[in-house]
Design a protein around this motif. Sequence first.
Motif, short mmCIF file in Angstrom:
data_model
loop_
_atom_site.label_atom_id
_atom_site.label_comp_id
_atom_site.label_asym_id
_atom_site.label_seq_id
_atom_site.Cartn_x
_atom_site.Cartn_y
_atom_site.Cartn_z
N GLU A 68 0.86 -1.31 -0.65
CA GLU A 68 -0.15 -0.16 -0.42
C GLU A 68 1.09 1.14 0.11
OE1 GLU A 68 -3.17 0.62 2.16
OE2 GLU A 68 -4.09 -1.72 1.74
N TRP A 69 1.71 1.39 1.10
CA TRP A 69 2.55 2.00 0.11
C TRP A 69 3.66 3.24 -0.89
CZ3 TRP A 69 2.93 5.91 3.47
CH2 TRP A 69 3.75 7.36 3.89
N VAL A 70 3.78 1.33 -1.44
CA VAL A 70 4.22 1.98 -3.05
C VAL A 70 3.04 2.38 -3.63
CG1 VAL A 70 4.82 0.41 -4.98
CG2 VAL A 70 5.66 -0.23 -3.12
N ASP A 71 1.54 1.46 -3.56
CA ASP A 71 0.62 2.30 -4.26
C ASP A 71 0.39 3.69 -4.13
OD1 ASP A 71 0.32 0.01 -5.43
OD2 ASP A 71 -1.16 -0.98 -3.93
N LEU A 72 0.68 4.22 -2.86
CA LEU A 72 0.19 5.34 -2.68
C LEU A 72 1.04 6.03 -3.55
CD1 LEU A 72 -0.27 5.38 1.03
CD2 LEU A 72 -2.16 6.39 -0.46
N HIS A 73 2.47 5.71 -3.72
CA HIS A 73 3.09 6.72 -4.48
C HIS A 73 3.51 6.56 -6.14
CE1 HIS A 73 4.22 6.80 0.00
NE2 HIS A 73 3.68 8.13 -0.55
N ALA A 74 2.21 6.14 -6.89
CA ALA A 74 2.37 5.68 -8.05
C ALA A 74 1.05 5.72 -8.61
CB ALA A 74 3.21 4.28 -7.86
N GLY A 75 1.07 5.32 -10.00
CA GLY A 75 -0.60 5.35 -10.76
C GLY A 75 -0.92 6.77 -11.52
N LYS A 76 -2.17 6.66 -11.60
CA LYS A 76 -2.71 8.19 -12.42
C LYS A 76 -2.88 8.85 -11.39
CE LYS A 76 -5.84 9.56 -15.46
NZ LYS A 76 -6.77 8.69 -16.39
N TYR A 77 -3.65 8.97 -10.14
CA TYR A 77 -3.55 10.07 -9.92
C TYR A 77 -2.61 10.40 -9.38
CZ TYR A 77 -5.00 13.39 -5.61
OH TYR A 77 -5.04 13.69 -5.14
N PHE A 78 -1.55 9.41 -9.02
CA PHE A 78 0.00 10.45 -7.85
C PHE A 78 0.69 11.10 -9.06
CE2 PHE A 78 3.68 9.85 -6.09
CZ PHE A 78 3.32 10.63 -4.11
N SER A 79 0.75 11.19 -10.04
CA SER A 79 1.43 10.78 -11.27
C SER A 79 0.75 12.77 -11.75
CB SER A 79 1.12 10.16 -12.25
OG SER A 79 1.89 9.22 -12.22
N GLY A 80 -0.99 12.17 -12.28
CA GLY A 80 -1.43 14.02 -11.64
C GLY A 80 -0.79 14.99 -10.96
N VAL A 81 -1.41 14.51 -9.63
CA VAL A 81 -0.67 15.46 -8.35
C VAL A 81 0.79 15.98 -8.65
CG1 VAL A 81 0.13 15.21 -5.80
CG2 VAL A 81 -1.49 14.07 -6.85
N VAL A 82 1.62 14.93 -8.72
CA VAL A 82 3.49 15.51 -8.66
C VAL A 82 3.24 16.38 -10.08
CG1 VAL A 82 5.32 14.47 -9.90
CG2 VAL A 82 4.05 13.32 -8.51
#
Length: 230
Positions: free
Chosen positions: A169-183
């Motif tokens: 879950e710590w990995v998933d919180l920092h990957a994927g479409k949503y988090f990429s958009g945040v960055v």
Amino acid sequence: GIDIVIHYIAIIMRFSNELREAAGSQWERVVNHKFTNELASGNIDRTVLKKYLVQDHRFLDSFVILLSSIVAKARSLSDRIPGCQFLAIITGKENTYFERSLKKLGVSDAQNIPDAPCTIAFCKLMRETANSGNLGEMLAVIVVCEWSYLCWGSRVQSVTNRDDFVTYEWVDLHAGKYFSGVVEYFRDLLDKEGDLLDENGREACKKIFLETVQCEEDFFDFAYTTTTND
């Protein structure tokens, strides 16, 4: 054609890219740190993970202050809304992850564990930058925090072991479409501030960006230090 050349020049000239380039090999050490690989494998020493999570949870309040200050200083409502939405994730889903994980790892005395020197330094950096009210410098700090995590999270997500939520879950919180958009949102705000700053302002952002990269490396390294409490 010329449009493609202009597009690539624009990417190269992004202020956030310039700052990342300035970090050089240290950025690569952070985003390829053994902690990230061992976390993804699921085989990370749980003592190391406990040390990391106890201290990382201590960042949350300072991070919320930093993010809230960015929202307050942003230049328009459209620039504020994504930050507000991310703030809800940090104070909701991410905070709950910490609580569930520390319980699963049997950490019942977290309040008795002192702040590590790297935690004190990182929290001080976030709070002092927030208190400065300087939007560019605040964004420089948060871009390091989130972009570096996206880099390693994206790198390991596809090979992450799915046996234990504490690791995956710590990995998933920092990957994927949503988090990429945040960055991308934070980088875009930083790029825009860079265009408005004079050379001294840009240098100040660079200095604090590099200080934050150092804090990130120190924090990963700390998880592997041994103390009499381990």
